[in-house]
Each structure stands twice: as C-alpha cells, then as structure tokens.
Design a protein around this motif. Structure first.
Motif, PDB file in Angstrom:
ATOM      1  N   GLY A  88      12.982   0.256  -2.431  1.00 32.01           N
ATOM      2  CA  GLY A  88      12.211  -0.087  -3.624  1.00 32.01           C
ATOM      3  C   GLY A  88      11.798  -1.544  -3.691  1.00 32.01           C
ATOM      4  N   ARG A  89      12.186  -2.336  -2.695  1.00 30.57           N
ATOM      5  CA  ARG A  89      11.813  -3.751  -2.689  1.00 30.57           C
ATOM      6  C   ARG A  89      10.344  -3.919  -2.303  1.00 30.57           C
ATOM      7  NH1 ARG A  89      16.141  -7.118   0.724  1.00 30.57           N
ATOM      8  NH2 ARG A  89      14.585  -8.745   0.254  1.00 30.57           N
ATOM      9  N   SER A  90       9.788  -5.055  -2.677  1.00 25.82           N
ATOM     10  CA  SER A  90       8.414  -5.376  -2.296  1.00 25.82           C
ATOM     11  C   SER A  90       8.345  -5.638  -0.798  1.00 25.82           C
ATOM     12  CB  SER A  90       7.929  -6.615  -3.063  1.00 25.82           C
ATOM     13  OG  SER A  90       7.965  -6.390  -4.458  1.00 25.82           O
ATOM     14  N   GLU A  91       7.158  -5.400  -0.229  1.00 21.98           N
ATOM     15  CA  GLU A  91       6.935  -5.613   1.196  1.00 21.98           C
ATOM     16  C   GLU A  91       5.735  -6.531   1.398  1.00 21.98           C
ATOM     17  OE1 GLU A  91       8.350  -1.206   2.872  1.00 21.98           O
ATOM     18  OE2 GLU A  91       6.225  -1.763   2.855  1.00 21.98           O
ATOM     19  N   VAL A  92       5.756  -7.272   2.483  1.00 24.23           N
ATOM     20  CA  VAL A  92       4.640  -8.138   2.844  1.00 24.23           C
ATOM     21  C   VAL A  92       4.199  -7.782   4.261  1.00 24.23           C
ATOM     22  CG1 VAL A  92       3.910 -10.509   3.327  1.00 24.23           C
ATOM     23  CG2 VAL A  92       5.328 -10.032   1.349  1.00 24.23           C
ATOM     24  N   GLY A  93       2.883  -7.715   4.442  1.00 24.44           N
ATOM     25  CA  GLY A  93       2.352  -7.417   5.770  1.00 24.44           C
ATOM     26  C   GLY A  93       0.836  -7.400   5.724  1.00 24.44           C
ATOM     27  N   ARG A  94       0.248  -6.833   6.759  1.00 25.78           N
ATOM     28  CA  ARG A  94      -1.209  -6.801   6.853  1.00 25.78           C
ATOM     29  C   ARG A  94      -1.719  -5.392   6.600  1.00 25.78           C
ATOM     30  NH1 ARG A  94      -3.449 -11.243   9.007  1.00 25.78           N
ATOM     31  NH2 ARG A  94      -5.222 -10.182   9.955  1.00 25.78           N
ATOM     32  N   ALA A  95      -2.854  -5.329   5.891  1.00 24.30           N
ATOM     33  CA  ALA A  95      -3.462  -4.047   5.553  1.00 24.30           C
ATOM     34  C   ALA A  95      -4.883  -3.990   6.088  1.00 24.30           C
ATOM     35  CB  ALA A  95      -3.465  -3.839   4.040  1.00 24.30           C
ATOM     36  N   SER A  96      -5.296  -2.792   6.454  1.00 24.01           N
ATOM     37  CA  SER A  96      -6.682  -2.526   6.852  1.00 24.01           C
ATOM     38  C   SER A  96      -7.170  -1.379   5.978  1.00 24.01           C
ATOM     39  CB  SER A  96      -6.752  -2.165   8.338  1.00 24.01           C
ATOM     40  OG  SER A  96      -5.818  -1.145   8.654  1.00 24.01           O
ATOM     41  N   PHE A  97      -8.350  -0.838   6.279  1.00 20.86           N
ATOM     42  CA  PHE A  97      -8.812   0.301   5.480  1.00 20.86           C
ATOM     43  C   PHE A  97      -9.423   1.375   6.374  1.00 20.86           C
ATOM     44  CE2 PHE A  97     -12.377  -2.686   5.464  1.00 20.86           C
ATOM     45  CZ  PHE A  97     -13.487  -1.884   5.704  1.00 20.86           C
ATOM     46  N   TYR A  98      -9.385   2.606   5.854  1.00 20.52           N
ATOM     47  CA  TYR A  98      -9.907   3.756   6.567  1.00 20.52           C
ATOM     48  C   TYR A  98     -11.415   3.629   6.796  1.00 20.52           C
ATOM     49  CZ  TYR A  98      -5.814   6.744   5.409  1.00 20.52           C
ATOM     50  OH  TYR A  98      -4.572   7.312   5.289  1.00 20.52           O
ATOM     51  N   ALA A  99     -11.870   4.176   7.899  1.00 23.85           N
ATOM     52  CA  ALA A  99     -13.312   4.294   8.116  1.00 23.85           C
ATOM     53  C   ALA A  99     -13.836   5.442   7.259  1.00 23.85           C
ATOM     54  CB  ALA A  99     -13.607   4.561   9.590  1.00 23.85           C
ATOM     55  N   ALA A 100     -15.024   5.256   6.688  1.00 23.53           N
ATOM     56  CA  ALA A 100     -15.598   6.282   5.825  1.00 23.53           C
ATOM     57  C   ALA A 100     -15.843   7.595   6.576  1.00 23.53           C
ATOM     58  CB  ALA A 100     -16.898   5.779   5.216  1.00 23.53           C
ATOM     59  N   ARG A 101     -15.998   7.523   7.905  1.00 25.97           N
ATOM     60  CA  ARG A 101     -16.257   8.730   8.694  1.00 25.97           C
ATOM     61  C   ARG A 101     -15.068   9.685   8.697  1.00 25.97           C
ATOM     62  NH1 ARG A 101     -13.478   7.933  13.410  1.00 25.97           N
ATOM     63  NH2 ARG A 101     -13.033   5.753  13.984  1.00 25.97           N
ATOM     64  N   LEU A 102     -13.912   9.229   8.211  1.00 30.10           N
ATOM     65  CA  LEU A 102     -12.731  10.092   8.170  1.00 30.10           C
ATOM     66  C   LEU A 102     -12.704  10.979   6.919  1.00 30.10           C
ATOM     67  CD1 LEU A 102     -10.012   7.582   9.414  1.00 30.10           C
ATOM     68  CD2 LEU A 102     -11.185   9.355  10.726  1.00 30.10           C
ATOM     69  N   ARG A 103     -13.748  10.912   6.125  1.00 30.49           N
ATOM     70  CA  ARG A 103     -13.837  11.762   4.935  1.00 30.49           C
ATOM     71  C   ARG A 103     -13.568  13.227   5.312  1.00 30.49           C
ATOM     72  NH1 ARG A 103     -17.017  11.691   0.173  1.00 30.49           N
ATOM     73  NH2 ARG A 103     -18.051   9.774   0.897  1.00 30.49           N
ATOM     74  N   GLY A 104     -12.725  13.877   4.558  1.00 30.18           N
ATOM     75  CA  GLY A 104     -12.433  15.283   4.778  1.00 30.18           C
ATOM     76  C   GLY A 104     -11.321  15.552   5.770  1.00 30.18           C
ATOM     77  N   ARG A 105     -10.843  14.522   6.461  1.00 32.87           N
ATOM     78  CA  ARG A 105      -9.745  14.715   7.400  1.00 32.87           C
ATOM     79  C   ARG A 105      -8.460  15.016   6.644  1.00 32.87           C
ATOM     80  NH1 ARG A 105      -6.403  10.005  10.206  1.00 32.87           N
ATOM     81  NH2 ARG A 105      -5.557  10.185   8.104  1.00 32.87           N
ATOM     82  N   ARG A 106      -7.623  15.889   7.223  1.00 31.21           N
ATOM     83  CA  ARG A 106      -6.352  16.220   6.586  1.00 31.21           C
ATOM     84  C   ARG A 106      -5.408  15.028   6.620  1.00 31.21           C
ATOM     85  NH1 ARG A 106      -6.080  20.957   3.531  1.00 31.21           N
ATOM     86  NH2 ARG A 106      -7.244  22.599   4.611  1.00 31.21           N
ATOM     87  N   THR A 107      -4.822  14.729   5.465  1.00 35.18           N
ATOM     88  CA  THR A 107      -3.820  13.669   5.409  1.00 35.18           C
ATOM     89  C   THR A 107      -2.436  14.293   5.538  1.00 35.18           C
ATOM     90  OG1 THR A 107      -3.823  13.813   2.985  1.00 35.18           O
ATOM     91  CG2 THR A 107      -5.261  12.167   3.988  1.00 35.18           C
ATOM     92  N   ALA A 108      -1.411  13.462   5.610  1.00 31.92           N
ATOM     93  CA  ALA A 108      -0.062  13.958   5.855  1.00 31.92           C
ATOM     94  C   ALA A 108       0.463  14.849   4.738  1.00 31.92           C
ATOM     95  CB  ALA A 108       0.886  12.778   6.072  1.00 31.92           C
ATOM     96  N   ASP A 109      -0.078  14.722   3.531  1.00 31.82           N
ATOM     97  CA  ASP A 109       0.382  15.582   2.434  1.00 31.82           C
ATOM     98  C   ASP A 109      -0.403  16.886   2.365  1.00 31.82           C
ATOM     99  OD1 ASP A 109      -2.059  14.756   1.384  1.00 31.82           O
ATOM    100  OD2 ASP A 109      -1.276  14.506  -0.644  1.00 31.82           O
ATOM    101  N   GLY A 110      -1.302  17.109   3.351  1.00 30.48           N
ATOM    102  CA  GLY A 110      -2.027  18.375   3.428  1.00 30.48           C
ATOM    103  C   GLY A 110      -3.357  18.401   2.728  1.00 30.48           C
ATOM    104  N   GLN A 111      -3.750  17.308   2.077  1.00 26.32           N
ATOM    105  CA  GLN A 111      -5.016  17.263   1.359  1.00 26.32           C
ATOM    106  C   GLN A 111      -6.118  16.640   2.222  1.00 26.32           C
ATOM    107  OE1 GLN A 111      -5.146  18.695  -1.952  1.00 26.32           O
ATOM    108  NE2 GLN A 111      -3.290  19.397  -0.939  1.00 26.32           N
ATOM    109  N   ARG A 112      -7.369  16.802   1.790  1.00 28.62           N
ATOM    110  CA  ARG A 112      -8.503  16.205   2.482  1.00 28.62           C
ATOM    111  C   ARG A 112      -8.684  14.758   2.034  1.00 28.62           C
ATOM    112  NH1 ARG A 112     -10.114  19.492   6.740  1.00 28.62           N
ATOM    113  NH2 ARG A 112     -10.132  21.669   6.064  1.00 28.62           N
ATOM    114  N   PHE A 113      -8.937  13.877   2.989  1.00 27.90           N
ATOM    115  CA  PHE A 113      -9.115  12.461   2.663  1.00 27.90           C
ATOM    116  C   PHE A 113     -10.390  12.253   1.861  1.00 27.90           C
ATOM    117  CE2 PHE A 113     -11.046   8.338   4.026  1.00 27.90           C
ATOM    118  CZ  PHE A 113     -10.225   7.533   3.253  1.00 27.90           C
TER     119      PHE A 113
END
Length: 227
Positions: A88-113
């Motif tokens: 539950g502690r805060s974390e520090v690191g680097r973030a990026s973002f998804y490419a828009a072309r991944l729209r509709g891809r299945r995510t790990a929870d089973g839903q579409r991105f």
C-alpha cells in the motif's frame, strides 16, 4: 393644561400600538417571523426540525493509510518482472502510455482496452488496484484503475491509457517520472485494504475506489465473488 389635547395624543398612541400589533400578526401569518413555532396557517405547533446529518465517519483503515502516506515512496526496480507489492506504500518510477492501435485488445482482467478509460497496466500492483498517479515533472495527477499487466520494459513500471496521458501532460515526451499512490488494493484473501493515496482523497472517493477494486477482483477471479 388642555385635557382635550392630552386625550387626543393618548388615543393616537393607542392607535399606533394597535397598528404595530396588527402588523406583527400579519408578519406571523405569512411566516416572516417565527411566532413561537406555530404553523403560519392553522396555528398548530410546528414539528421539530429534522436532525442535522452526522459528519461521515472516517473509513476503516484511514489511520493506517495516513501512516503509509508518511513513508518514503518505494523506488520500483528497473527490471522486467519486479515482485508484486501489496504494502500500500507509494511507488516512484517511470510511466509510458498505450498506443491507440491497441484499442479492443484483451486486458488481463478480461475486458477490451478502451483508450478513453482511466486505466493502467502495472508490474507491481495487483489487478483492481485504484491509485492516484502524479506526474512529478508538472504536478498534474489522475486516478487510474489497474486492469492489465505490464509494461514489459525494464525501465518502466506503469502504462497508462492515452486519456490519462493527456491529463498527465505526457503525450509529447511519451515517458514521465511518476508517483503512484494506491488508494484501494485487493488482497489475495478477497479483502480490499486502503493504501497511501487514501489519506489524500475524500470518503466518497475511497468508497468508490473500494467498489471498483472488488468489481475487477471478482472479474479477474470469479471465485472471489463468494468471499
């Protein structure tokens, strides 16, 4: 002394007093004064005013969340598969973002991105975690729900959706150094605990975060629905 003048003055005083009393009655009739709690039409006693709503109680675990918030954030190791973090502690690191072309891809929870949703992929936080993400370069923040695993690049710990990247002001650079403050974290036993970020948001936001965590936890692990 002219007694007729005295009598006339007394009559005027009585008349003025009567007019004042009449005006007070009229004001009472229209509800402009309280009139000792009487109904302005039927003259019956008014019911007592409803009690003031009590201030919302502090959510369970908020004291622990405050202690976590006071701790130094964890620097996530720059490896492809760091250990899962349920502290539950805060974390520090680097973030990026998804490419828009991944729209509709299945995510790990089973839903579409959905590129417009406030979601993220994390290497270290369990699915269903709701967290506050702060861009340490410009101070902007957004609340995300972890519904996917990744990014599978050693130097990055978080992937956010394009919509979140816009809110964080990181579209141009593509990568940003961020602070991730978990608000609600699912646990293996089916419970949801509060993290460091819960100390910074409202009780209503905490309540919604816990509901979201439970929903995704049950979606990713149907056996959790009976817990």
């Amino acid at each position: 002394m002219d007694t007729s003048k005295g009598c006339a003055q007394a009559a005027r005083v009585r008349q003025a007093g009567g007019a004042m009393r009449l005006g007070f009655v009229v004001l009472c009739s229209f509800g402009l004064v309280s009139c000792a709690g009487l109904h302005p039409v039927n003259g019956l006693a008014l019911p007592p005013p409803p009690p003031r709503p009590a201030a919302p109680a502090a959510p369970h675990g908020i004291a622990a969340a405050a202690r976590l918030q006071a701790m130094k954030p964890i620097a996530v190791a720059a490896v492809r598969h760091p250990p899962m973090d349920l502290s539950g502690r805060s974390e520090v690191g680097r973030a990026s973002f998804y490419a828009a072309r991944l729209r509709g891809r299945r995510t790990a929870d089973g839903q579409r991105f959905n590129p417009r949703a406030a979601v993220a992929a994390s290497k270290t936080l369990p699915l269903g975690t709701v967290a506050r993400v702060v861009n340490l370069t410009n101070g902007t923040s957004a609340t995300v729900t972890v519904d996917d695993r990744g990014p599978f690049v050693a130097s990055r710990m978080l992937d956010v959706s394009p919509a979140v990247a816009v809110r964080l002001g990181m579209l141009r650079e593509g990568v940003a150094r961020v602070l991730v403050e978990p608000i609600a974290i699912p646990e293996p036993n089916g419970e949801v605990r509060l993290g460091a970020g819960a100390a910074l948001v409202t009780p209503a936001e905490i309540h919604q975060a816990v509901l979201t965590s439970r929903q995704i936890m049950r979606r990713a692990d149907p056996s959790a629905a009976s817990r």
